[in-house]
Design an enzyme around this catalytic site. Sequence first.
Site, PDB file in Angstrom:
ATOM      1  N   HIS A   1      39.423  50.136  44.556  1.00 14.30           N
ATOM      2  CA  HIS A   1      39.601  48.915  43.754  1.00 14.30           C
ATOM      3  C   HIS A   1      39.092  47.688  44.508  1.00 14.30           C
ATOM      4  CE1 HIS A   1      42.392  46.633  40.746  1.00 14.30           C
ATOM      5  NE2 HIS A   1      41.393  45.862  41.144  1.00 14.30           N
TER       6      HIS A   1
ATOM      7  N   LYS B   1      38.351  50.991  33.212  1.00 17.99           N
ATOM      8  CA  LYS B   1      39.420  50.081  33.658  1.00 17.99           C
ATOM      9  C   LYS B   1      39.959  49.282  32.482  1.00 17.99           C
ATOM     10  CE  LYS B   1      41.957  47.370  36.295  1.00 17.99           C
ATOM     11  NZ  LYS B   1      41.478  46.334  37.187  1.00 17.99           N
TER      12      LYS B   1
ATOM     13  N   ASP C   1      42.273  45.909  46.049  1.00 16.85           N
ATOM     14  CA  ASP C   1      42.075  44.906  44.996  1.00 16.85           C
ATOM     15  C   ASP C   1      41.477  43.647  45.624  1.00 16.85           C
ATOM     16  OD1 ASP C   1      41.943  43.517  42.636  1.00 16.85           O
ATOM     17  OD2 ASP C   1      44.095  43.140  42.485  1.00 16.85           O
TER      18      ASP C   1
ATOM     19  N   PRO D   1      43.689  33.836  40.403  1.00 17.01           N
ATOM     20  CA  PRO D   1      44.385  34.886  41.154  1.00 17.01           C
ATOM     21  C   PRO D   1      43.399  35.793  41.885  1.00 17.01           C
ATOM     22  CG  PRO D   1      44.259  35.484  38.847  1.00 17.01           C
ATOM     23  CD  PRO D   1      43.654  34.108  38.954  1.00 17.01           C
TER      24      PRO D   1
HETATM   25  C1  NCD Z   1      41.436  39.796  39.530  1.00 14.99           C
HETATM   26  C2  NCD Z   1      40.083  39.154  39.815  1.00 14.99           C
HETATM   27  O1  NCD Z   1      40.038  38.082  40.459  1.00 14.99           O
HETATM   28  O2  NCD Z   1      39.071  39.715  39.421  1.00 14.99           O
HETATM   29  N1  NCD Z   1      42.448  39.060  40.203  1.00 14.99           N
HETATM   30  C3  NCD Z   1      43.582  39.535  40.702  1.00 14.99           C
HETATM   31  O3  NCD Z   1      44.469  38.740  41.040  1.00 14.99           O
HETATM   32  N2  NCD Z   1      43.790  40.837  40.869  1.00 14.99           N
HETATM   33  C4  NCD Z   1      41.611  39.800  38.040  1.00 14.99           C
HETATM   34  C5  NCD Z   1      42.946  40.205  37.545  1.00 14.99           C
HETATM   35  O4  NCD Z   1      43.414  41.307  37.862  1.00 14.99           O
HETATM   36  O5  NCD Z   1      43.539  39.453  36.768  1.00 14.99           O
HETATM   37 ZN    ZN Z   2      41.393  43.879  40.603  1.00 15.17          ZN
END
Ligand code: NCD
Ligand code: ZN
Length: 376
Positions: free
Chosen positions: A45, A126, A262, A278
């Site tokens: 991720h 996804k 992530d 975010p």
């Molecule tokens: C993700 C992004 O920036 O692509 N951000 C996150 O906080 N995980 C998008 C998302 O999941 O909202």
């Molecule tokens: Zn993500």
Amino acid sequence: MECVRIEGRAYVGGRFTRVKLGKEGCRTLQFSNDYLILPGMVDLHVHFRDWGLSHKETLTGGAAAALAGGVVAVGDMPNTKPHIRTAELYRKRLEEGSKLPVTYRLHMGVPGDLAELDAAKPGSVKVYPEDVEAYGWGHVEALMRRCAALGCVVVFHCEDPAYFKGPERPPEAELRCVERVRALASLTGAMVHLTHVTLPQTVEASRGWATVDVTPHHLLLDVENCRDPGLCLVNPRLRTPETRKALLAALAAGLVDIYATDHAPHTLAEKQSSNPPPGICSLDVALSLLLALWRRDVITLADVVRLYSHRPARLLGVNTEGTFVVVKLEEFTIRGEEFAGTCKHTPFEGFRAFGRVVATATKGRIYLKGEGVYSL
Ligand code: NCD
Ligand code: ZN
């Protein structure tokens, strides 16, 4: 390109052994027992951005962060600009990703027309809360049926937007989504993966029908120890210290399948603005944060390899044979300015980590930190 050969102590097949990697006749680099050789890591991720968002991160920048962190294969997310919802865009992005020094996989975005899945044949799709809002759960069910037939894994960012309260995204949104997806999984027979889960209840509830991954930030950061309004903002949100510690306990108990970053870069200016987006950057140091948990006896070295190499490799359909990472078994302090990717800020700034990555080997090459690239 000059070739090198590596000699040192490796952790292979559950035990420590001395290995020689690379061809005879190449310059040999000896690593003492202060170092350890592990299989290459796999992060299922990441957000390599690029396209309309290259000011946040680029494919090459993301790959540099991966190599710096001992990661040899990635699963990139489809929320680029434009969002990857067609077979044409999916193929275009894969084509670009195939040129990277790391092995590249892509999770396809939810298509409005599910026939796009038949054309693209993605390994995984996804689903975002935004997709549930835009297309409804009925479309998600149809997507899961199609994926069950085609053999693709449905990867969920599992938060039901019906339970968002304005900008607040309470744990209930995750719990309700998991219930809903569980029912849909049994109805459709789709393979399901729940990404960046934050609650021990989710880990428990996933047993037998879904795999789960957890992020370094939901394991190590919470609303008490991370307070910067921009740097600490992420989806799903950081939780209370109690919830975070319970998630860590689930990891320690061997209940979590996979560890994934992530890695979601934004510029520092964006993160410091009055309306920060975010997302957290951690790809450069995720392995060292995990190795710090081994160092503290929270998990075993076998767990590290399972969570961040073997299991994610299996999910992405990646072969890690011939890949490896060399870490120096020392503690160090995380400094964003030392990151190799486009993103050089992190809420882990100043955190102590363990196992500094000094070399990453993949696709017949070895990247020696501070030295350069050699063939193997
Ligand atoms: C993700 C992004 O920036 O692509 N951000 C996150 O906080 N995980 C998008 C998302 O999941 O909202
Ligand atoms: Zn993500």
